[in-house]
Scaffold this motif. Structure first.
Motif, PDB file in Angstrom:
ATOM      1  N   SER A 227      59.668  49.675  75.922  1.00  0.00           N
ATOM      2  CA  SER A 227      60.804  48.980  76.219  1.00  0.00           C
ATOM      3  C   SER A 227      60.932  47.885  75.208  1.00  0.00           C
ATOM      4  O   SER A 227      60.145  47.547  74.584  1.00  0.00           O
ATOM      5  N   LEU A 228      62.424  47.470  75.313  1.00  0.00           N
ATOM      6  CA  LEU A 228      62.582  46.522  73.820  1.00  0.00           C
ATOM      7  C   LEU A 228      63.403  45.530  74.688  1.00  0.00           C
ATOM      8  O   LEU A 228      64.344  45.638  75.408  1.00  0.00           O
ATOM      9  N   GLY A 229      63.162  44.365  73.924  1.00  0.00           N
ATOM     10  CA  GLY A 229      63.803  42.968  74.241  1.00  0.00           C
ATOM     11  C   GLY A 229      64.425  42.713  72.837  1.00  0.00           C
ATOM     12  O   GLY A 229      63.541  42.062  72.034  1.00  0.00           O
ATOM     13  N   LEU A 230      65.665  42.674  72.705  1.00  0.00           N
ATOM     14  CA  LEU A 230      66.413  42.099  71.279  1.00  0.00           C
ATOM     15  C   LEU A 230      67.353  41.094  71.816  1.00  0.00           C
ATOM     16  O   LEU A 230      68.457  41.275  71.991  1.00  0.00           O
ATOM     17  N   GLU A 231      67.150  39.936  71.078  1.00  0.00           N
ATOM     18  CA  GLU A 231      68.104  38.851  70.837  1.00  0.00           C
ATOM     19  C   GLU A 231      68.498  38.878  69.432  1.00  0.00           C
ATOM     20  O   GLU A 231      67.489  38.239  68.645  1.00  0.00           O
ATOM     21  N   LEU A 232      69.413  39.152  69.200  1.00  0.00           N
ATOM     22  CA  LEU A 232      69.883  39.390  67.966  1.00  0.00           C
ATOM     23  C   LEU A 232      71.097  38.417  67.274  1.00  0.00           C
ATOM     24  O   LEU A 232      70.824  37.255  67.493  1.00  0.00           O
ATOM     25  N   GLY A 233      72.068  38.709  66.525  1.00  0.00           N
ATOM     26  CA  GLY A 233      73.252  37.733  66.011  1.00  0.00           C
ATOM     27  C   GLY A 233      73.956  36.955  66.992  1.00  0.00           C
ATOM     28  O   GLY A 233      73.939  37.561  68.393  1.00  0.00           O
ATOM     29  N   GLY A 234      74.671  36.095  66.641  1.00  0.00           N
ATOM     30  CA  GLY A 234      75.602  35.536  67.544  1.00  0.00           C
ATOM     31  C   GLY A 234      76.779  34.740  66.679  1.00  0.00           C
ATOM     32  O   GLY A 234      76.456  34.637  65.431  1.00  0.00           O
ATOM     33  N   LYS A 235      77.751  34.366  67.415  1.00  0.00           N
ATOM     34  CA  LYS A 235      78.939  33.708  66.845  1.00  0.00           C
ATOM     35  C   LYS A 235      79.511  33.027  67.758  1.00  0.00           C
ATOM     36  O   LYS A 235      80.638  33.110  68.234  1.00  0.00           O
ATOM     37  N   ASP A 236      78.959  31.991  68.580  1.00  0.00           N
ATOM     38  CA  ASP A 236      79.311  31.591  69.732  1.00  0.00           C
ATOM     39  C   ASP A 236      80.335  30.700  69.833  1.00  0.00           C
ATOM     40  O   ASP A 236      80.455  29.716  68.901  1.00  0.00           O
TER      41      ASP A 236
END
Length: 462
Positions: A227-236
């Motif tokens: 299983s994977l947990g991925l917090e990647l790019g953002g442009k909030d």
């Protein structure tokens, strides 16, 4: 010759730390230790595991006077801000506090006489945390602590830019007597990391970083069914409505855009302002931004240090130059002696006259630059906020909570803020949509992502 990782300080370009990369044999041995330790660790009651976590927290906090300048040397954050342990304490204590309830078995909702039926939450096994440099303690504890509380063992690979942070975690856990093999910090290169993820020996990986990095993680893990947990790019984005309390919105959005030199996962990168308050908002935002002092992060007068690496600052320079070529207006143009191509020192910038044909409004900046656009109404604001491949957080600035909730339902994002930004509440799940990634951290839902369900269907009467 032994391969090493060199940590180049953004303060002066010196090599601040250097560590040997673990051999393949050492990595395999660490995984075997983790697997062996997990069998005993899972049998320790969660309340006892919690005592280890809280003691580890105390041990880390006791190092804070050393850690604060250490962070400045590693990634450039000014020492005046005092480190990360306010947020670390909030997250660790909350996740320990809710663990027993979050991990308890779920009883079948329709009782049947003569049967005992329930679902237990079993640990996944060995969890690997690949942590980023921008908030090196805060981001790491998001997974380390709940993973251990759930009965997993943890292998930490920290970013090369914050090489010493993993050692601090290891020191803290060792000081409190955590059983051997339950937590291990390992220095690895990318190739070794990919091989380990593809080996089938890791049961879950949590990665915080770039979209490209996330794709590499998925590719490396393909076929292992981990299983994977991925917090990647953002442009909030932020949307300032006509009834917003402007002084409050300006103060918080300036901080949300430029704290940590803009190197925040959920930092504000684009602002949409209703035409009725646009001029006043821009005037106030520009005025407050001009108060930043860029310089050596070890100097208490400095409010914005260098970016972690020169190439990150050069990206901001490129985005600004492109926007200006396409007709944008720069409002700050602050003179900083070190601000030149190839230098990590760069002042904050505020752009108007921007649009979504410019990379500064479309592609992740992760630095001290923000574009501000005027909008006619909610419809235009929502369309622009959603015009992005990313979705981590979005903030709305208004006195009308019902309106904010209604608008929030239409925003493609993981978190909706009202009159707040650039903050993570451990009681709420931390997640994203689109290219920002997959999985979830913190809150009771975070425990679901670090465990697997196991059903028990027991016939008591025969």
């Amino acid at each position: 010759m032994t391969e090493t990782v060199k940590l180049k300080s953004p303060i002066d370009g010196s090599i601040y730390a250097e560590r040997p990369i673990a051999t393949d044999q050492a990595i395999n041995a660490a995984v075997e230790r983790a697997k062996a330790a997990q069998a005993d660790w899972v049998r320790i009651p969660s309340a006892e595991r919690g005592k280890y976590m809280l003691a580890m927290l105390e041990a880390l906090v006791a190092m804070n006077d050393e850690i604060v300048p250490e962070i400045a040397w590693q990634m450039g954050r000014p020492t005046r801000y005092g480190g990360e342990f306010g947020g670390v304490k909030e997250r660790v204590t909350y996740m320990v506090e809710i663990a027993e309830q979050a991990l308890k078995p779920m009883m079948a909702s329709n009782p049947k006489e003569g049967f005992r039926r329930y679902v237990k939450k079993e640990p996944l096994g060995v969890v690997m945390v690949i942590a980023p440099w921008n908030y090196p303690y805060l981001t790491a504890v998001n997974t380390i602590v709940p993973a251990l509380m759930a009965g997993n063992t943890v292998i930490l690979k920290h970013a090369a830019q914050t090489l010493l942070v993993g050692e601090r975690f290891a020191q803290a856990f060792e000081k409190v007597g955590l059983p051997k093999g339950v937590f291990q910090n390992i220095v690895m290169n990318h190739a070794q990391t990919e091989r380990l993820l593809g080996s089938g020996k890791i049961d879950h990986v949590n990665f915080t970083g770039s979209v490209a990095g996330g794709r590499a993680i998925e590719k490396a893990a393909a076929g292992t069914f981990m299983s994977l947990g991925l917090e990647l790019g953002g442009k909030d984005p932020a949307y300032v409505l006509p009834d917003a309390k402007l002084d409050f919105a300006i103060a918080n959005l300036v901080d949300g855009a430029f704290f940590n030199s803009g190197q925040c996962c959920c930092g504000i990168e684009r602002v949409y302002v209703h035409e009725k308050v646009y001029d006043d908002f821009v005037d106030g935002f520009v005025s407050l931004t001009k108060e930043y002092v860029v310089g050596n992060p070890l100097d208490q007068a400095t409010t914005m240090g260098p970016m972690a690496q020169a190439r990150f600052a050069d990206l901001i320079r490129e985005q600004k130059a492109e926007a200006l070529r396409k007709g944008a207006t720069a409002h700050i143009n602050m003179k900083v002696a070190e601000d030149r191509a190839g230098s990590p020192y760069i002042p904050p910038e505020v752009l108007t006259g921007v649009d979504h044909q410019m990379s500064v409004m479309r592609e992740e900046s992760f630095g001290p630059i923000v574009g501000i656009m005027k909008v006619r109404d909610d419809e235009e604001a929502i369309a622009l906020m959603n015009d992005s491949p990313y979705g981590l957080t979005a903030s709305l600035w208004t006195g009308d909570a019902d309106r904010a909730a209604s608008l929030g339902d239409r925003i493609e994002t993981g978190t909706v803020f009202m009159n707040r930004c650039d903050y993570l509440d451990p009681a709420l799940v931390w997640t994203g949509v689109k290219d920002t990634g997959r999985g979830a951290a913190l809150s009771p839902i975070g425990y679901d992502n670090l465990t697997r369900p196991k059903s028990y269907h027991l016939r008591e009467a025969i």
